[in-house]
Write an enzyme that holds these catalytic residues in place. Structure first.
Site, PDB file in Angstrom:
ATOM      1  N   ARG A   1     -34.620  20.012 -30.652  1.00  0.00           N
ATOM      2  CA  ARG A   1     -35.212  21.239 -30.098  1.00  0.00           C
ATOM      3  C   ARG A   1     -36.721  21.121 -29.957  1.00  0.00           C
ATOM      4  NH1 ARG A   1     -31.985  24.504 -34.479  1.00  0.00           N
ATOM      5  NH2 ARG A   1     -32.413  22.464 -35.371  1.00  0.00           N
TER       6      ARG A   1
ATOM      7  N   LYS B   1     -26.132  22.838 -50.547  1.00  0.00           N
ATOM      8  CA  LYS B   1     -26.475  24.046 -49.786  1.00  0.00           C
ATOM      9  C   LYS B   1     -25.454  25.114 -50.139  1.00  0.00           C
ATOM     10  CE  LYS B   1     -28.627  22.070 -45.644  1.00  0.00           C
ATOM     11  NZ  LYS B   1     -28.541  21.983 -44.184  1.00  0.00           N
TER      12      LYS B   1
ATOM     13  N   HIS C   1     -25.364  24.584 -30.226  1.00  0.00           N
ATOM     14  CA  HIS C   1     -24.417  23.519 -30.606  1.00  0.00           C
ATOM     15  C   HIS C   1     -23.373  23.319 -29.504  1.00  0.00           C
ATOM     16  CE1 HIS C   1     -25.317  24.922 -34.963  1.00  0.00           C
ATOM     17  NE2 HIS C   1     -25.871  23.733 -34.847  1.00  0.00           N
TER      18      HIS C   1
ATOM     19  N   SER D   1     -28.851  28.100 -36.477  1.00  0.00           N
ATOM     20  CA  SER D   1     -27.901  28.875 -37.277  1.00  0.00           C
ATOM     21  C   SER D   1     -28.647  29.844 -38.183  1.00  0.00           C
ATOM     22  CB  SER D   1     -27.044  27.942 -38.129  1.00  0.00           C
ATOM     23  OG  SER D   1     -26.323  27.060 -37.311  1.00  0.00           O
TER      24      SER D   1
HETATM   25  P1  ADP Z   1     -28.084  20.129 -39.732  1.00  0.00           P
HETATM   26  O1  ADP Z   1     -27.911  20.990 -40.958  1.00  0.00           O
HETATM   27  O2  ADP Z   1     -27.515  18.755 -39.846  1.00  0.00           O
HETATM   28  O3  ADP Z   1     -29.462  20.154 -39.099  1.00  0.00           O
HETATM   29  P2  ADP Z   1     -27.174  21.961 -37.730  1.00  0.00           P
HETATM   30  O4  ADP Z   1     -25.840  22.599 -37.791  1.00  0.00           O
HETATM   31  O5  ADP Z   1     -28.359  22.845 -37.943  1.00  0.00           O
HETATM   32  O6  ADP Z   1     -27.096  20.772 -38.723  1.00  0.00           O
HETATM   33  O7  ADP Z   1     -27.352  21.210 -36.361  1.00  0.00           O
HETATM   34  C1  ADP Z   1     -26.582  20.101 -35.988  1.00  0.00           C
HETATM   35  C2  ADP Z   1     -27.266  19.375 -34.850  1.00  0.00           C
HETATM   36  O8  ADP Z   1     -27.369  20.246 -33.734  1.00  0.00           O
HETATM   37  C3  ADP Z   1     -28.688  18.925 -35.160  1.00  0.00           C
HETATM   38  O9  ADP Z   1     -28.893  17.681 -34.505  1.00  0.00           O
HETATM   39  C4  ADP Z   1     -29.545  19.992 -34.520  1.00  0.00           C
HETATM   40  O10 ADP Z   1     -30.824  19.497 -34.154  1.00  0.00           O
HETATM   41  C5  ADP Z   1     -28.709  20.317 -33.299  1.00  0.00           C
HETATM   42  N1  ADP Z   1     -28.982  21.658 -32.785  1.00  0.00           N
HETATM   43  C6  ADP Z   1     -28.898  22.832 -33.454  1.00  0.00           C
HETATM   44  N2  ADP Z   1     -29.244  23.865 -32.659  1.00  0.00           N
HETATM   45  C7  ADP Z   1     -29.560  23.333 -31.451  1.00  0.00           C
HETATM   46  C8  ADP Z   1     -30.023  23.877 -30.204  1.00  0.00           C
HETATM   47  N3  ADP Z   1     -30.253  25.175 -30.051  1.00  0.00           N
HETATM   48  N4  ADP Z   1     -30.233  23.009 -29.180  1.00  0.00           N
HETATM   49  C9  ADP Z   1     -30.039  21.684 -29.357  1.00  0.00           C
HETATM   50  N5  ADP Z   1     -29.615  21.109 -30.499  1.00  0.00           N
HETATM   51  C10 ADP Z   1     -29.383  21.911 -31.532  1.00  0.00           C
END
Ligand code: ADP
Length: 162
Positions: free
Chosen positions: A93, A44, A20, A131
């Site tokens: 990703r 969630k 992130h 996460s």
């Molecule tokens: P959500 O629950 O909306 O998927 P996340 O907190 O998991 O939210 O992720 C928010 C954004 O960050 C999403 O667009 C996700 O694809 C992106 N993201 C999460 N981890 C990575 C990573 N390692 N590299 C690139 N983008 C990421």
């Protein structure tokens, strides 16, 4: 005067990872102001409360001058409208991310034609980071210091999730 380009980066951030952080640092080069939106999703059951997630992001981004952290409820497009933003930033990703993200981006554009989604592809070194995987690894006592900002590491230790 040139209009300020505002982008939002919405997500759960439960917790924020270095993946992130990489997206945040790269997207601030594309917009004048980036608002990271922490989704308060009642369906969630997150490890960190929305306030904890806002605070951890504030701490992790404190050196970045054009980043603001806010929480939001409801639809991302409504949050974008409220923030006067025309850009939604999302990270990609893998192909599995793409299918879902494409559908959401198209729906968002349909609901609010003034908003477009910009996808940033993950940096190779963060492609495996999510996460949920970080929480799983932490649960089994492995070292996660390379995967999250230092303040998040401390907060995870305090949660005592092992
Ligand atoms: P959500 O629950 O909306 O998927 P996340 O907190 O998991 O939210 O992720 C928010 C954004 O960050 C999403 O667009 C996700 O694809 C992106 N993201 C999460 N981890 C990575 C990573 N390692 N590299 C690139 N983008 C990421």
């Amino acid at each position: 005067m040139k209009k300020e380009k505002i982008g939002i980066y919405p997500g759960s951030f439960d917790p924020v990872t270095n993946g992130h952080m990489d997206i945040i640092k790269r997207s601030i080069r594309l917009v004048d102001k980036l608002i990271v939106g922490v989704l308060n999703n009642s369906e969630k059951s997150p490890l960190f409360s929305v306030d904890e997630r806002v605070k951890m992001l504030q701490e992790a981004t404190k050196e970045l001058s054009n980043v603001t952290i806010m929480s939001f409820n409801g639809l991302t497009v409504d949050f974008a409208k409220d923030m006067n933003a025309h850009i939604i930033i999302r990270g990609l990703r893998a192909i599995s991310d793409f299918e879902y993200e494409l559908q959401i981006a198209q729906m968002n554009h349909k609901l609010y034609p003034d908003v477009d989604t910009i996808f940033l592809t993950t940096s190779i070194e963060h492609s495996y980071l999510s996460s949920s995987v970080v929480k799983e690894v932490a649960r089994y006592g492995e070292d996660i210091s390379g995967f999250v900002p230092p303040n998040v590491l401390k907060m995870l230790e305090c949660k005592n999730i092992k």
